[in-house]
Design an enzyme around this catalytic site. Structure first.
Site, PDB file in Angstrom:
ATOM      1  N   THR A   1       0.803  -1.231   0.000  1.00  0.00           N
ATOM      2  CA  THR A   1       0.000   0.000   0.000  1.00  0.00           C
ATOM      3  C   THR A   1       0.834   1.279   0.000  1.00  0.00           C
ATOM      4  O   THR A   1       1.950   1.307   0.542  1.00  0.00           O
ATOM      5  CB  THR A   1      -0.910   0.018   1.248  1.00  0.00           C
ATOM      6  OG1 THR A   1      -1.478   1.320   1.398  1.00  0.00           O
ATOM      7  CG2 THR A   1      -0.132  -0.277   2.528  1.00  0.00           C
TER       8      THR A   1
ATOM      9  N   GLU B   1       0.275   3.593   1.892  1.00  0.00           N
ATOM     10  CA  GLU B   1       0.443   3.993   3.300  1.00  0.00           C
ATOM     11  C   GLU B   1       1.857   3.698   3.798  1.00  0.00           C
ATOM     12  O   GLU B   1       2.272   4.231   4.820  1.00  0.00           O
ATOM     13  CB  GLU B   1      -0.589   3.275   4.182  1.00  0.00           C
ATOM     14  CG  GLU B   1      -1.981   3.866   4.112  1.00  0.00           C
ATOM     15  CD  GLU B   1      -2.099   5.233   4.773  1.00  0.00           C
ATOM     16  OE1 GLU B   1      -1.692   5.373   5.921  1.00  0.00           O
ATOM     17  OE2 GLU B   1      -2.594   6.161   4.104  1.00  0.00           O
TER      18      GLU B   1
ATOM     19  N   TYR C   1      -1.008   0.334  10.845  1.00  0.00           N
ATOM     20  CA  TYR C   1      -1.348  -0.336   9.582  1.00  0.00           C
ATOM     21  C   TYR C   1      -0.176  -0.254   8.603  1.00  0.00           C
ATOM     22  O   TYR C   1       0.253  -1.270   8.031  1.00  0.00           O
ATOM     23  CB  TYR C   1      -2.606   0.311   8.981  1.00  0.00           C
ATOM     24  CG  TYR C   1      -2.888  -0.103   7.552  1.00  0.00           C
ATOM     25  CD1 TYR C   1      -3.406  -1.356   7.252  1.00  0.00           C
ATOM     26  CD2 TYR C   1      -2.640   0.776   6.490  1.00  0.00           C
ATOM     27  CE1 TYR C   1      -3.663  -1.735   5.937  1.00  0.00           C
ATOM     28  CE2 TYR C   1      -2.900   0.407   5.178  1.00  0.00           C
ATOM     29  CZ  TYR C   1      -3.413  -0.853   4.902  1.00  0.00           C
ATOM     30  OH  TYR C   1      -3.659  -1.216   3.603  1.00  0.00           O
TER      31      TYR C   1
ATOM     32  N   LYS D   1       2.050  -3.328   7.146  1.00  0.00           N
ATOM     33  CA  LYS D   1       2.112  -3.583   5.698  1.00  0.00           C
ATOM     34  C   LYS D   1       3.562  -3.597   5.198  1.00  0.00           C
ATOM     35  O   LYS D   1       3.897  -4.321   4.255  1.00  0.00           O
ATOM     36  CB  LYS D   1       1.316  -2.517   4.940  1.00  0.00           C
ATOM     37  CG  LYS D   1      -0.170  -2.787   4.887  1.00  0.00           C
ATOM     38  CD  LYS D   1      -0.511  -3.927   3.915  1.00  0.00           C
ATOM     39  CE  LYS D   1      -1.989  -4.175   3.832  1.00  0.00           C
ATOM     40  NZ  LYS D   1      -2.355  -5.344   3.021  1.00  0.00           N
TER      41      LYS D   1
HETATM   42  P1  NAP Z   1     -11.299  -4.588   2.888  1.00  0.00           P
HETATM   43  O1  NAP Z   1     -12.524  -4.287   2.083  1.00  0.00           O
HETATM   44  O2  NAP Z   1     -11.153  -3.974   4.231  1.00  0.00           O
HETATM   45  O3  NAP Z   1     -11.205  -6.191   3.039  1.00  0.00           O
HETATM   46  C1  NAP Z   1     -10.376  -6.795   3.959  1.00  0.00           C
HETATM   47  C2  NAP Z   1     -10.613  -8.281   3.944  1.00  0.00           C
HETATM   48  O4  NAP Z   1      -9.731  -8.908   4.882  1.00  0.00           O
HETATM   49  C3  NAP Z   1     -12.034  -8.703   4.336  1.00  0.00           C
HETATM   50  O5  NAP Z   1     -12.457  -9.722   3.472  1.00  0.00           O
HETATM   51  C4  NAP Z   1     -11.844  -9.257   5.747  1.00  0.00           C
HETATM   52  O6  NAP Z   1     -12.771 -10.226   6.128  1.00  0.00           O
HETATM   53  C5  NAP Z   1     -10.469  -9.886   5.599  1.00  0.00           C
HETATM   54  N1  NAP Z   1      -9.826 -10.207   6.868  1.00  0.00           N
HETATM   55  C6  NAP Z   1      -9.569  -9.362   7.913  1.00  0.00           C
HETATM   56  N2  NAP Z   1      -8.979 -10.026   8.912  1.00  0.00           N
HETATM   57  C7  NAP Z   1      -8.861 -11.323   8.511  1.00  0.00           C
HETATM   58  C8  NAP Z   1      -8.332 -12.496   9.105  1.00  0.00           C
HETATM   59  N3  NAP Z   1      -7.815 -12.493  10.336  1.00  0.00           N
HETATM   60  N4  NAP Z   1      -8.380 -13.651   8.398  1.00  0.00           N
HETATM   61  C9  NAP Z   1      -8.910 -13.687   7.152  1.00  0.00           C
HETATM   62  N5  NAP Z   1      -9.439 -12.608   6.535  1.00  0.00           N
HETATM   63  C10 NAP Z   1      -9.407 -11.435   7.212  1.00  0.00           C
HETATM   64  O7  NAP Z   1      -9.998  -4.215   2.056  1.00  0.00           O
HETATM   65  P2  NAP Z   1      -9.836  -3.871   0.488  1.00  0.00           P
HETATM   66  O8  NAP Z   1     -10.112  -2.431   0.287  1.00  0.00           O
HETATM   67  O9  NAP Z   1     -10.555  -4.887  -0.311  1.00  0.00           O
HETATM   68  O10 NAP Z   1      -8.261  -4.047   0.303  1.00  0.00           O
HETATM   69  C11 NAP Z   1      -7.690  -5.311  -0.035  1.00  0.00           C
HETATM   70  C12 NAP Z   1      -6.238  -5.341   0.425  1.00  0.00           C
HETATM   71  O11 NAP Z   1      -5.521  -4.296  -0.223  1.00  0.00           O
HETATM   72  C13 NAP Z   1      -6.038  -5.106   1.918  1.00  0.00           C
HETATM   73  O12 NAP Z   1      -4.941  -5.882   2.317  1.00  0.00           O
HETATM   74  C14 NAP Z   1      -5.717  -3.625   2.018  1.00  0.00           C
HETATM   75  O13 NAP Z   1      -4.951  -3.374   3.177  1.00  0.00           O
HETATM   76  C15 NAP Z   1      -4.920  -3.437   0.747  1.00  0.00           C
HETATM   77  N6  NAP Z   1      -4.967  -2.113   0.155  1.00  0.00           N
HETATM   78  C16 NAP Z   1      -6.162  -1.496  -0.064  1.00  0.00           C
HETATM   79  C17 NAP Z   1      -6.193  -0.264  -0.675  1.00  0.00           C
HETATM   80  C18 NAP Z   1      -7.510   0.429  -0.968  1.00  0.00           C
HETATM   81  O14 NAP Z   1      -7.487   1.638  -1.253  1.00  0.00           O
HETATM   82  N7  NAP Z   1      -8.627  -0.288  -0.966  1.00  0.00           N
HETATM   83  C19 NAP Z   1      -4.994   0.360  -1.077  1.00  0.00           C
HETATM   84  C20 NAP Z   1      -3.790  -0.316  -0.859  1.00  0.00           C
HETATM   85  C21 NAP Z   1      -3.785  -1.562  -0.258  1.00  0.00           C
HETATM   86  P3  NAP Z   1     -14.142  -9.877   6.927  1.00  0.00           P
HETATM   87  O15 NAP Z   1     -15.100  -9.447   5.861  1.00  0.00           O
HETATM   88  O16 NAP Z   1     -14.494 -11.149   7.573  1.00  0.00           O
HETATM   89  O17 NAP Z   1     -13.826  -8.762   7.880  1.00  0.00           O
HETATM   90  O1  F7E Z   2      -9.172   7.992   4.832  1.00  0.00           O
HETATM   91  C1  F7E Z   2      -9.623  11.344   6.203  1.00  0.00           C
HETATM   92  C2  F7E Z   2      -8.614  10.412   6.863  1.00  0.00           C
HETATM   93  O2  F7E Z   2     -10.002   5.847   5.769  1.00  0.00           O
HETATM   94  C3  F7E Z   2      -8.775   8.904   3.830  1.00  0.00           C
HETATM   95  C4  F7E Z   2      -7.275   2.138   3.039  1.00  0.00           C
HETATM   96  O3  F7E Z   2      -7.871   1.428   1.983  1.00  0.00           O
HETATM   97  O4  F7E Z   2      -6.182   3.669   1.540  1.00  0.00           O
HETATM   98  C5  F7E Z   2      -7.085   3.582   2.628  1.00  0.00           C
HETATM   99  O5  F7E Z   2      -6.573   4.305   3.751  1.00  0.00           O
HETATM  100  C6  F7E Z   2      -8.521  10.261   4.453  1.00  0.00           C
HETATM  101  C7  F7E Z   2      -7.640  10.215   5.701  1.00  0.00           C
HETATM  102  O6  F7E Z   2      -8.496   5.865   3.720  1.00  0.00           O
HETATM  103  C8  F7E Z   2     -12.843  10.838   7.792  1.00  0.00           C
HETATM  104  O7  F7E Z   2      -8.037  11.030   8.016  1.00  0.00           O
HETATM  105  C9  F7E Z   2     -11.597  12.520   7.236  1.00  0.00           C
HETATM  106  O8  F7E Z   2      -6.746  11.276   5.652  1.00  0.00           O
HETATM  107  O9  F7E Z   2     -10.803   6.598   3.482  1.00  0.00           O
HETATM  108  P1  F7E Z   2      -9.716   6.519   4.468  1.00  0.00           P
HETATM  109  P2  F7E Z   2      -6.917   5.839   4.022  1.00  0.00           P
HETATM  110  O10 F7E Z   2      -6.627   6.135   5.430  1.00  0.00           O
HETATM  111  O11 F7E Z   2      -6.268   6.698   2.983  1.00  0.00           O
HETATM  112  C10 F7E Z   2      -4.869   3.139   1.794  1.00  0.00           C
HETATM  113  C11 F7E Z   2      -4.046   3.283   0.538  1.00  0.00           C
HETATM  114  C12 F7E Z   2      -4.902   1.781   2.347  1.00  0.00           C
HETATM  115  O12 F7E Z   2      -4.008   0.979   2.114  1.00  0.00           O
HETATM  116  C13 F7E Z   2      -5.928   1.494   3.390  1.00  0.00           C
HETATM  117  O13 F7E Z   2      -6.150   0.093   3.531  1.00  0.00           O
HETATM  118  O14 F7E Z   2      -9.770  10.788   4.894  1.00  0.00           O
HETATM  119  N1  F7E Z   2     -10.932  11.388   6.853  1.00  0.00           N
HETATM  120  N2  F7E Z   2     -12.753  12.204   7.814  1.00  0.00           N
HETATM  121  C14 F7E Z   2     -11.695  10.335   7.184  1.00  0.00           C
HETATM  122  N3  F7E Z   2     -11.484   9.015   6.997  1.00  0.00           N
HETATM  123  C15 F7E Z   2     -12.456   8.154   7.433  1.00  0.00           C
HETATM  124  N4  F7E Z   2     -12.277   6.824   7.236  1.00  0.00           N
HETATM  125  N5  F7E Z   2     -13.587   8.606   8.034  1.00  0.00           N
HETATM  126  C16 F7E Z   2     -13.846   9.949   8.254  1.00  0.00           C
HETATM  127  O15 F7E Z   2     -14.874  10.334   8.795  1.00  0.00           O
END
Ligand code: NAP
Ligand code: F7E
Length: 330
Positions: free
Chosen positions: A126, A128, A154, A158
């Site tokens: 990620t 992050e 987090y 990662k």
């Molecule tokens: P997500 O919607 O939060 O999905 C996370 C998944 O992980 C869910 O299916 C959850 O299952 C499962 N999980 C959590 N703890 C577990 C455990 N102990 N054993 C087995 N499964 C478990 O995340 P996403 O947005 O699809 O992202 C997919 C991956 O890409 C993640 O690793 C995330 O950190 C990474 N990532 C995401 C983004 C983004 O912007 N979306 C960007 C960069 C990297 P439950 O449904 O049971 O909770």
């Molecule tokens: O926050 C601000 C918060 O939680 C984005 C994950 O998929 O992308 C994601 O992480 C921004 C942050 O995503 C609220 O402080 C303000 O600055 O939607 P987010 P994230 O933290 O960027 C990365 C790439 C990953 O890898 C992660 O798994 O929005 N913010 N107000 C808020 N954020 C949330 N959630 N809720 C609020 O009310």
């Protein structure tokens, strides 16, 4: 013979998109589901009946070995994680065990089941890990050679997953690749993330179900793309002859305020300020102020490019939530 894929995190956003993509390509798709009762199971069985579910948990090594034995995969996509940055500050050890050490558990399960030379592995790294301190090459965006400086439990977890994947590639010759993905969103995004929280609230405000939305810090900038585009990049990484690390991003960055502008315009509101309250409960102990990615390597080597632009993403999400909220009673 059809290729076989095992996806961890099948109930998450990316799991949904990736399962559809692989199914369309003719794969047999296996997915790991956790918990003795997982409320997402029913929906998944209804919407994606082609997925073969295996009960396992990223923190339980033996369950992962069993999953490998059942699925016998050609490709493993490790998408499971505690993925919410704010939650990771409140539950840092669970985050380390799942998002960090969980990656080692999957890699070891592949080795223990004899797949280290045959199975291709994808790790969900990620942006992050970069941490948003723009001290690398300001304005140019982070690429595969930028410095890491994670700013949350987090991000730190990662980074362990990222390096242990590279280590298994170098030590055991595994075809193990890391996709360093910048934020990607869409209709399957969890409601706990800011984009979906906004698109859902905008729809509810339009339908008179909600008066305002409470948010934290509105200043951070993110490089937001569409999840459907990004899973295509994951798959392309595993089709390369050699494993590697790739940034997937749009190359544009926008504030949360800009997201609010476009989302509220979808319902005919020009000034969103009367509808937004700030609540410190949604702020984080350390913030990532700006993320901007440089996807040049993925574009050149993988032939990957995002299709949905920022306005298109906001429109897609608000339109989807307007439809869902119109159908639901609460
Ligand atoms: P997500 O919607 O939060 O999905 C996370 C998944 O992980 C869910 O299916 C959850 O299952 C499962 N999980 C959590 N703890 C577990 C455990 N102990 N054993 C087995 N499964 C478990 O995340 P996403 O947005 O699809 O992202 C997919 C991956 O890409 C993640 O690793 C995330 O950190 C990474 N990532 C995401 C983004 C983004 O912007 N979306 C960007 C960069 C990297 P439950 O449904 O049971 O909770
Ligand atoms: O926050 C601000 C918060 O939680 C984005 C994950 O998929 O992308 C994601 O992480 C921004 C942050 O995503 C609220 O402080 C303000 O600055 O939607 P987010 P994230 O933290 O960027 C990365 C790439 C990953 O890898 C992660 O798994 O929005 N913010 N107000 C808020 N954020 C949330 N959630 N809720 C609020 O009310």
């Amino acid at each position: 013979m059809a290729k076989r894929a095992l996806i961890t995190g099948i109930t998450g956003q990316d799991g949904h998109h990736l399962a559809d993509l692989l199914h369309d390509k003719g794969y047999e798709v296996y997915g790991i589901i956790r918990g003795q009762y997982n409320p997402k199971r029913t929906l998944l069985e209804r919407e994606q009946p082609f997925i073969k579910l295996i009960e396992a948990d990223l923190t339980d090594q033996s369950s992962l070995v069993r999953a490998m034995e059942v699925a016998k995969p050609d490709e493993v996509y490790n998408l499971a994680a505690i993925s919410h940055v704010g939650y990771s500050f409140k539950n840092p050890q669970l985050t380390a065990d799942t998002t960090g050490k969980g990656v080692l558990n999957v890699l070891e399960a592949i080795r223990l089941s004899g797949g280290e030379k045959t199975v291709r592995f994808y790790q969900a790294s990620t942006s992050e890990m970069f941490g948003g301190l723009d001290y690398n090459r300001p304005g140019e965006g982070y690429d595969e050679n930028s410095l890491f400086h994670p700013r949350s439990p987090y991000g730190v977890a990662k980074l362990y997953g990222h390096w242990i994947t590279k280590n298994y590639r170098e030590s055991y010759g595994m075809h193990a690749s890391c996709g360093i993905l910048f934020n990607h969103e869409g209709e399957h995004r969890g409601i706990e993330f800011v984009t979906r929280k906004i698109s859902n609230a905008v729809a509810r405000i339009k339908l008179g179900k909600q008066d305002y939305i409470e948010l934290g810090n509105l200043d951070p900038k993110r490089d937001w793309g569409y999840a459907g585009d990004y899973v295509e990049g994951m798959w392309r990484m595993l089709q390369q002859d050699e494993p590697g690390d790739y940034v997937l991003a749009t190359g544009e960055t926008h504030t949360i305020g800009e997201f609010l502008d476009l989302a509220f315009k979808e319902i005919g509101v020009d000034d969103w300020k009367p509808y937004v309250k700030q609540n410190p409960a949604f702020m984080r102990p350390a913030e990532v102020d700006i993320l901007l990615g440089n996807p040049t390597k993925a574009e050149k080597v993988l032939g990957w490019k995002r299709k949905v632009d920022f306005p298109g993403l906001v429109k897609l999400m608000v339109t989807n939530d307007l439809k869902l909220e119109a159908q639901s009673k609460d």
